[in-house]
Design a protein around this motif. Structure first.
Motif, PDB file in Angstrom:
ATOM      1  N   ASP A  54       0.853  -1.187   0.000  1.00 54.58           N
ATOM      2  CA  ASP A  54       0.000   0.000   0.000  1.00 54.58           C
ATOM      3  C   ASP A  54       0.891   1.240   0.000  1.00 54.58           C
ATOM      4  N   ILE A  55       0.686   2.124  -0.975  1.00 53.70           N
ATOM      5  CA  ILE A  55       1.461   3.362  -1.099  1.00 53.70           C
ATOM      6  C   ILE A  55       0.498   4.544  -1.142  1.00 53.70           C
ATOM      7  N   GLN A  56       0.769   5.562  -0.342  1.00 55.12           N
ATOM      8  CA  GLN A  56      -0.033   6.776  -0.329  1.00 55.12           C
ATOM      9  C   GLN A  56       0.868   7.983  -0.528  1.00 55.12           C
ATOM     10  N   MET A  57       0.427   8.905  -1.389  1.00 54.91           N
ATOM     11  CA  MET A  57       1.197  10.116  -1.691  1.00 54.91           C
ATOM     12  C   MET A  57       0.426  11.353  -1.256  1.00 54.91           C
ATOM     13  N   GLU A  58       1.147  12.326  -0.724  1.00 55.51           N
ATOM     14  CA  GLU A  58       0.568  13.620  -0.385  1.00 55.51           C
ATOM     15  C   GLU A  58       1.466  14.717  -0.959  1.00 55.51           C
ATOM     16  N   TYR A  59       0.840  15.702  -1.599  1.00 59.65           N
ATOM     17  CA  TYR A  59       1.580  16.797  -2.216  1.00 59.65           C
ATOM     18  C   TYR A  59       1.150  18.126  -1.615  1.00 59.65           C
ATOM     19  N   LEU A  80      -0.741  13.197 -12.646  1.00 59.81           N
ATOM     20  CA  LEU A  80      -0.731  14.383 -11.804  1.00 59.81           C
ATOM     21  C   LEU A  80      -1.762  14.261 -10.693  1.00 59.81           C
ATOM     22  N   GLN A  81      -2.737  13.374 -10.864  1.00 61.12           N
ATOM     23  CA  GLN A  81      -3.763  13.162  -9.857  1.00 61.12           C
ATOM     24  C   GLN A  81      -3.496  11.910  -9.006  1.00 61.12           C
ATOM     25  N   PHE A  82      -2.317  11.323  -9.194  1.00 58.90           N
ATOM     26  CA  PHE A  82      -1.979  10.083  -8.496  1.00 58.90           C
ATOM     27  C   PHE A  82      -1.861  10.325  -6.996  1.00 58.90           C
ATOM     28  N   GLU A  83      -2.651   9.567  -6.210  1.00 52.97           N
ATOM     29  CA  GLU A  83      -2.627   9.699  -4.760  1.00 52.97           C
ATOM     30  C   GLU A  83      -2.206   8.415  -4.064  1.00 52.97           C
ATOM     31  N   GLY A  84      -2.016   7.349  -4.828  1.00 55.71           N
ATOM     32  CA  GLY A  84      -1.551   6.116  -4.216  1.00 55.71           C
ATOM     33  C   GLY A  84      -2.132   4.890  -4.883  1.00 55.71           C
ATOM     34  N   PHE A  85      -1.719   3.725  -4.395  1.00 52.37           N
ATOM     35  CA  PHE A  85      -2.244   2.469  -4.933  1.00 52.37           C
ATOM     36  C   PHE A  85      -2.148   1.375  -3.892  1.00 52.37           C
ATOM     37  N   ASN A  86      -2.908   0.325  -4.129  1.00 51.63           N
ATOM     38  CA  ASN A  86      -2.897  -0.860  -3.291  1.00 51.63           C
ATOM     39  C   ASN A  86      -2.760  -2.072  -4.205  1.00 51.63           C
ATOM     40  N   LEU A  87      -1.777  -2.900  -3.938  1.00 47.68           N
ATOM     41  CA  LEU A  87      -1.535  -4.098  -4.740  1.00 47.68           C
ATOM     42  C   LEU A  87      -1.468  -5.297  -3.806  1.00 47.68           C
ATOM     43  N   LEU A 102      -5.042  -4.888  -8.304  1.00 50.45           N
ATOM     44  CA  LEU A 102      -4.466  -3.549  -8.194  1.00 50.45           C
ATOM     45  C   LEU A 102      -5.572  -2.514  -8.127  1.00 50.45           C
ATOM     46  N   GLN A 103      -5.464  -1.597  -7.172  1.00 49.43           N
ATOM     47  CA  GLN A 103      -6.374  -0.465  -7.064  1.00 49.43           C
ATOM     48  C   GLN A 103      -5.538   0.811  -7.057  1.00 49.43           C
ATOM     49  N   VAL A 104      -5.841   1.718  -7.977  1.00 49.04           N
ATOM     50  CA  VAL A 104      -5.099   2.972  -8.106  1.00 49.04           C
ATOM     51  C   VAL A 104      -6.034   4.129  -7.808  1.00 49.04           C
ATOM     52  N   ASN A 105      -5.583   5.044  -6.969  1.00 46.52           N
ATOM     53  CA  ASN A 105      -6.374   6.213  -6.588  1.00 46.52           C
ATOM     54  C   ASN A 105      -5.870   7.420  -7.366  1.00 46.52           C
ATOM     55  N   LEU A 106      -6.708   7.928  -8.268  1.00 43.37           N
ATOM     56  CA  LEU A 106      -6.366   9.097  -9.076  1.00 43.37           C
ATOM     57  C   LEU A 106      -7.331  10.235  -8.739  1.00 43.37           C
ATOM     58  N   GLY A 107      -7.286  10.681  -7.509  1.00 49.75           N
ATOM     59  CA  GLY A 107      -8.177  11.753  -7.099  1.00 49.75           C
ATOM     60  C   GLY A 107      -9.616  11.285  -7.080  1.00 49.75           C
ATOM     61  N   ASP A 108     -10.446  11.886  -7.934  1.00 52.08           N
ATOM     62  CA  ASP A 108     -11.854  11.506  -8.008  1.00 52.08           C
ATOM     63  C   ASP A 108     -12.059  10.206  -8.775  1.00 52.08           C
ATOM     64  N   LEU A 109     -10.999   9.715  -9.401  1.00 50.84           N
ATOM     65  CA  LEU A 109     -11.097   8.524 -10.241  1.00 50.84           C
ATOM     66  C   LEU A 109     -10.355   7.358  -9.597  1.00 50.84           C
ATOM     67  N   GLY A 110     -10.994   6.196  -9.575  1.00 49.35           N
ATOM     68  CA  GLY A 110     -10.347   4.987  -9.086  1.00 49.35           C
ATOM     69  C   GLY A 110     -10.258   3.961 -10.194  1.00 49.35           C
ATOM     70  N   LEU A 111      -9.115   3.325 -10.329  1.00 49.97           N
ATOM     71  CA  LEU A 111      -8.916   2.307 -11.357  1.00 49.97           C
ATOM     72  C   LEU A 111      -8.643   0.965 -10.695  1.00 49.97           C
ATOM     73  N   ASP A 112      -9.352  -0.067 -11.134  1.00 45.13           N
ATOM     74  CA  ASP A 112      -9.175  -1.423 -10.607  1.00 45.13           C
ATOM     75  C   ASP A 112      -8.750  -2.352 -11.737  1.00 45.13           C
ATOM     76  N   ALA A 113      -7.894  -3.292 -11.405  1.00 41.92           N
ATOM     77  CA  ALA A 113      -7.479  -4.282 -12.398  1.00 41.92           C
ATOM     78  C   ALA A 113      -7.024  -5.548 -11.697  1.00 41.92           C
TER      79      ALA A 113
END
Length: 354
Positions: A54-59, A80-87, A102-113
């Protein structure tokens, strides 16, 4: 230079920085103390198990850059909207199989694969795609230019790889020096909440600082910059893409210069790392926090006042059978990579904003 060009220029600096942090943190299992070395070796010699990362980013952006982002919100690259991911994945190297989510957090958008590996074949499943995407190692190789692929293939066939023979060993020695340190403390024994259940573990802390990390990165850059084989591969790749930087063709030498400039612009303000080792000597969990801030030289160049990365790596089921079931494939439910639309193959480029 317009605002969008500025955003792209600054974001590329951030990408380089993020990759550098990833390189240093993905290997945090090694350390200077003997107990860490033994735990690291034993853990990574296991050929099956489960892992959760689990990785979380704060800017904290500068006011000027934040205003640019607000004005250009619809044109922002996804990264640019990358806030973290869970693998989370299970692996069994005895049969060369892996299954992960894999779950990627792109701000208002979440991507699952979901991704599966079966020897040299891979399956990718995501709501983004109407069918299962299948691809092989050859498909991955063909993502690069033909000229570059042939060059790498020739070097590997000749037994040389893409580096001079002495480079991997030199890089390994620098990595070992980074972790063979005396600033390691045992913080006691505690009960750790964990996917495998509550565990009684020994907690250790490794302390690093800006001077240590700066020296590590500089030594690593010098090793890579001196490798004529590796630089030839980089130059071939960049020549095939006609990449430019500041109006000039991008070369391997330019990359190392920019890395050096970047190191002068950043300060590792906070670096913390903890490891949790169970009674059997396995590295069950790692935690890290890295905060970077601009130096005085970087304040005028970098778009942030601080960037923080927090991460956790958990491992379990070392001695239990791992059953990895692959998704059934039919002519109707999957498509091979070579048949996918061109736009799909270039999603990664679009995500970068180019």
């Amino acid at each position: 230079m317009n605002d969008q060009t500025t955003i792209k220029r600054n974001w590329r600096i951030l990408i380089v920085l993020f990759l550098g942090l990833t390189i240093i943190l993905t290997g945090c299992g090694a350390s200077s103390a003997e107990v860490f070395q033994d735990a690291w070796k034993q853990t990574y010699e296991v050929d099956h198990g489960r892992v959760k990362l689990d990785i979380q980013m704060e800017y904290q952006w500068t006011d000027e850059f934040q205003q640019q982002l607000n004005l250009k919100r619809q044109e922002q690259p996804l990264l640019l909207q990358f806030e973290g991911f869970n693998l989370q994945y299970a692996y069994d190297w005895q049969v060369n199989r892996l299954a992960g989510k894999l779950q990627v957090n792109l701000g208002d958008l979440g991507l699952d694969a979901s991704i599966y590996m079966n020897e040299q074949e891979y399956y990718l499943i995501s709501p983004l795609f109407p069918k299962i995407i299948t691809f092989s190692n050859d498909d991955l190789k063909n993502l690069t230019s033909n000229q570059l692929s042939q060059g790498i293939e020739r070097k590997i066939t000749e037994g040389n790889g893409i580096f001079l023979p002495e480079t991997p060993k030199a890089l390994e020695q620098e990595w070992e020096k980074l972790w063979h340190r005396e600033d390691v403390s045992r913080l006691g024994t505690e009960i750790l909440p964990h996917p495998a259940g509550d565990l009684k573990v020994r907690k250790f802390e490794v302390k690093l600082d800006d001077s240590i990390l700066q020296q590590y990165f500089r030594n690593t850059i010098n090793i890579l910059a001196a490798d004529t084989e590796y630089n030839a591969v980089l130059n071939t790749a960049m020549n095939s893409k006609d990449w430019m930087i500041e109006g000039k063709p991008l070369t391997a030498a330019t990359i190392w210069e920019k890395y050096e400039e970047l190191l002068q612009m950043i300060h590792f303000d906070k670096v913390e790392y903890w490891a949790y080792i169970n009674k059997d000597g396995y590295l069950m969990e790692e935690e890290f926090v890295v905060t970077i801030k601009p130096t005085e030289a970087g304040e005028a160049e970098l778009p942030f006042t601080a960037v923080q990365m927090r991460g956790t790596i958990q491992r379990w089921d070392f001695h239990r059978p791992i059953i990895i079931e692959l998704p059934p494939l039919t002519p109707e439910n999957h498509i091979e990579w070579g048949q996918t639309p061109t736009t799909l193959k270039h999603l990664s480029v679009k995500a970068m904003g180019d």
